[in-house]
Design a protein around this motif. Structure first.
Motif, mmCIF file in Angstrom:
data_model
loop_
_atom_site.group_PDB
_atom_site.id
_atom_site.type_symbol
_atom_site.label_atom_id
_atom_site.label_comp_id
_atom_site.label_asym_id
_atom_site.label_seq_id
_atom_site.Cartn_x
_atom_site.Cartn_y
_atom_site.Cartn_z
ATOM 1 N N LEU A 317 -12.236 -34.703 11.162
ATOM 2 C CA LEU A 317 -12.633 -35.098 9.812
ATOM 3 C C LEU A 317 -11.633 -34.605 8.770
ATOM 4 N N VAL A 318 -11.113 -33.400 8.938
ATOM 5 C CA VAL A 318 -10.089 -32.912 8.009
ATOM 6 C C VAL A 318 -8.861 -33.812 8.064
ATOM 7 N N ALA A 319 -8.462 -34.205 9.276
ATOM 8 C CA ALA A 319 -7.305 -35.084 9.419
ATOM 9 C C ALA A 319 -7.558 -36.443 8.782
ATOM 10 N N LEU A 320 -8.769 -36.959 8.913
ATOM 11 C CA LEU A 320 -9.084 -38.261 8.317
ATOM 12 C C LEU A 320 -9.041 -38.208 6.794
ATOM 13 N N VAL A 321 -9.357 -37.059 6.221
ATOM 14 C CA VAL A 321 -9.342 -36.925 4.763
ATOM 15 C C VAL A 321 -7.924 -36.689 4.242
ATOM 16 N N PHE A 322 -7.167 -35.802 4.893
ATOM 17 C CA PHE A 322 -5.924 -35.327 4.292
ATOM 18 C C PHE A 322 -4.646 -35.896 4.896
ATOM 19 N N THR A 323 -4.687 -36.482 6.077
ATOM 20 C CA THR A 323 -3.447 -36.885 6.737
ATOM 21 C C THR A 323 -3.301 -38.397 6.813
ATOM 22 N N ALA A 330 -3.503 -35.147 1.283
ATOM 23 C CA ALA A 330 -2.804 -33.859 1.291
ATOM 24 C C ALA A 330 -1.960 -33.699 0.041
ATOM 25 N N GLY A 331 -2.069 -32.536 -0.604
ATOM 26 C CA GLY A 331 -1.300 -32.245 -1.800
ATOM 27 C C GLY A 331 -1.879 -32.815 -3.071
ATOM 28 N N ARG A 332 -3.012 -33.506 -2.980
ATOM 29 C CA ARG A 332 -3.588 -34.158 -4.159
ATOM 30 C C ARG A 332 -4.833 -33.461 -4.700
ATOM 31 N N LEU A 333 -5.449 -32.597 -3.909
ATOM 32 C CA LEU A 333 -6.686 -31.957 -4.339
ATOM 33 C C LEU A 333 -6.442 -30.494 -4.679
ATOM 34 N N ALA A 334 -7.055 -30.049 -5.778
ATOM 35 C CA ALA A 334 -6.985 -28.634 -6.143
ATOM 36 C C ALA A 334 -7.777 -27.814 -5.128
ATOM 37 N N PRO A 335 -7.477 -26.515 -4.995
ATOM 38 C CA PRO A 335 -8.196 -25.683 -4.013
ATOM 39 C C PRO A 335 -9.720 -25.752 -4.101
ATOM 40 N N PRO A 336 -10.344 -25.722 -5.297
ATOM 41 C CA PRO A 336 -11.808 -25.837 -5.310
ATOM 42 C C PRO A 336 -12.299 -27.157 -4.723
ATOM 43 N N ALA A 337 -11.573 -28.254 -4.974
ATOM 44 C CA ALA A 337 -11.963 -29.539 -4.416
ATOM 45 C C ALA A 337 -11.829 -29.542 -2.897
ATOM 46 N N ALA A 338 -10.785 -28.893 -2.391
ATOM 47 C CA ALA A 338 -10.610 -28.805 -0.935
ATOM 48 C C ALA A 338 -11.759 -28.023 -0.311
ATOM 49 N N MET A 339 -12.213 -26.957 -0.978
ATOM 50 C CA MET A 339 -13.366 -26.216 -0.470
ATOM 51 C C MET A 339 -14.630 -27.065 -0.506
ATOM 52 N N GLY A 340 -14.740 -27.913 -1.520
ATOM 53 C CA GLY A 340 -15.869 -28.835 -1.581
ATOM 54 C C GLY A 340 -15.857 -29.813 -0.413
ATOM 55 N N VAL A 341 -14.678 -30.289 -0.051
ATOM 56 C CA VAL A 341 -14.549 -31.168 1.112
ATOM 57 C C VAL A 341 -14.985 -30.424 2.373
ATOM 58 N N ALA A 342 -14.606 -29.153 2.479
ATOM 59 C CA ALA A 342 -14.982 -28.357 3.651
ATOM 60 C C ALA A 342 -16.503 -28.242 3.758
#
Length: 385
Positions: A317-323, A330-342
């Motif tokens: 799922l991480v690969a489907l979102v970011f790769t 990848a490189g487009r979301l701020a750290p808080p948004a990445a934690m929200g995705v997690a």
């Protein structure tokens, strides 16, 4: 033997920490050019380094050793060796596929090899297992501290590293480009990064993982988590001690991780010890919460029963979102948004695990491992681990 449901809940809890620790690498692959540890120059990165990084792999490794004792009881002594070797071989193959195709920080290959190392130690006395594990932790701590001291003896090297650029912008841009440039680009990124990072994981986590395997083996042979009366009265003491020792060490580790001098190595030395205390405090707190809100076991338990499927599922799922396999964020979301995705991914996998186990006895990867381990597809007694 019935399953120990608290162990399933702890496994699921550990999966959340592992996801929070891992997602930042693919959410912002540019910083991979810096090295193995994530950046701590923002509040989210600092919090992840302090409270998450290495702490949940400690829990995972402890439970691997504990589960090994449950498997031994289920299989019988005469079958342990052959079945464990087949299981470790299956984990090794799964880990290599996972490492090259999805997540360059794969841990399964390390666990497969250390599982073979653990096999001849399976009848070790609990006290001896704790002593050997503690010696491993102590040795690794001294190695990091000694490296820090040696670095401090060369102020020129420290000054040089402090004045060097923090990162190579071109290398960072290339990493983001490869990760998001379709499946072939991401596979190229994986092929370049998995071998060196696998060596880093083995060197950085290997001795600690083996020590935690031994601690788990000792706890399992003592049936610690299976006998509530043996751990309930210890929870307040473990919480107080764990947080009082673990939190200052965690903050120091996160602060030191952002430095270019010997303090980064001193931080690793301190973290090697204090992460054990903080991880124990986390588990004690979870057990206390589960005791007060037992319905949470039903929420977390299914994911804990499908640990391997969820571990690989997180990577998918991480690969489907970011790769380039999917959205390429990848490189487009701020750290808080990445934690929200997690958190969203973790919540989805909790729901999927519960749905899956309504009609299946095992997770998909667990079933495959079971067939290889037992050497048969016929129905056999349920493994309590």
């Amino acid at each position: 033997m019935s399953r120990v449901r608290e162990i399933d809940a702890i496994r699921a809890f550990a999966l959340l920490g592992i996801l929070l620790a891992n997602i930042g690498y693919l959410a912002d692959p540019a910083h991979i050019a810096l090295g193995a540890l994530p950046e701590v120059d923002n509040p989210v990165g600092f919090a992840v380094s302090a409270l998450v990084l290495t702490k949940f792999y400690v829990i995972f490794a402890f439970l691997f050793g504990y589960s090994f004792t449950l498997q031994m009881r289920s299989w019988g002594e005469d079958r342990v060796r052959a079945r464990m070797l087949r299981r470790c071989l299956a984990l090794l193959v799964l880990g290599l596929l996972h490492g090259f195709l999805l997540w360059f920080g794969d841990i399964l290959t390390l666990y497969a090899v250390l599982g073979v190392v653990l096999l001849p130690m399976r009848n070790i006395r609990p006290r001896t297992a704790v002593i050997v594990g503690s010696c491993l932790i102590g040795f690794l701590t001294l190695v990091w501290a000694a490296l820090g001291w040696l670095t401090s003896l060369d102020p020129t090297a420290a000054t040089t590293s402090a004045t060097m650029p923090a990162a190579d912008p071109a290398a960072g841009a290339r990493a983001v480009h490869l990760v998001t440039d379709g499946p072939l680009g991401f596979l190229t990124f994986q092929a370049e990064n998995y071998p060196p990072y696998a060596l880093f994981v083995w060197a950085f986590q290997g001795p600690t993982a083996l020590a935690l395997f031994l601690y788990g083996l000792a706890a399992g042979r003592s049936r610690l988590l299976e006998r509530r009366e043996r751990w309930e009265h210890l929870i307040p003491r473990v919480q107080w001690t764990g947080f009082l020792v673990g939190l200052p060490g965690a903050v120091f580790f996160a602060w030191a991780s952002g430095r270019p001098d010997e303090f980064a190595l001193y931080g690793l030395a301190v973290n090697t010890v204090t992460s054990l205390f903080l991880s124990a405090a986390f588990v004690a707190t979870l057990l206390r919460v589960l005791r007060r809100f037992p319905a949470l076991i039903d929420v977390l338990g299914p994911a804990g029963r499908m640990t391997a499927s969820n571990y690989v599922g997180q990577s998918v799922l991480v690969a489907l979102v970011f790769t380039g396999y999917g959205l390429g964020l990848a490189g487009r979301l701020a750290p808080p948004a990445a934690m929200g995705v997690a958190v969203a991914i973790y919540t989805l996998l909790l729901w999927l695990s519960s749905r899956w186990l309504r009609s299946h006895r095992h997770g998909p990867i667990e079933y495959g491992l079971r067939v290889v381990t037992l050497g048969t597809g016929r129905r056999t007694p349920v493994n309590p681990s």
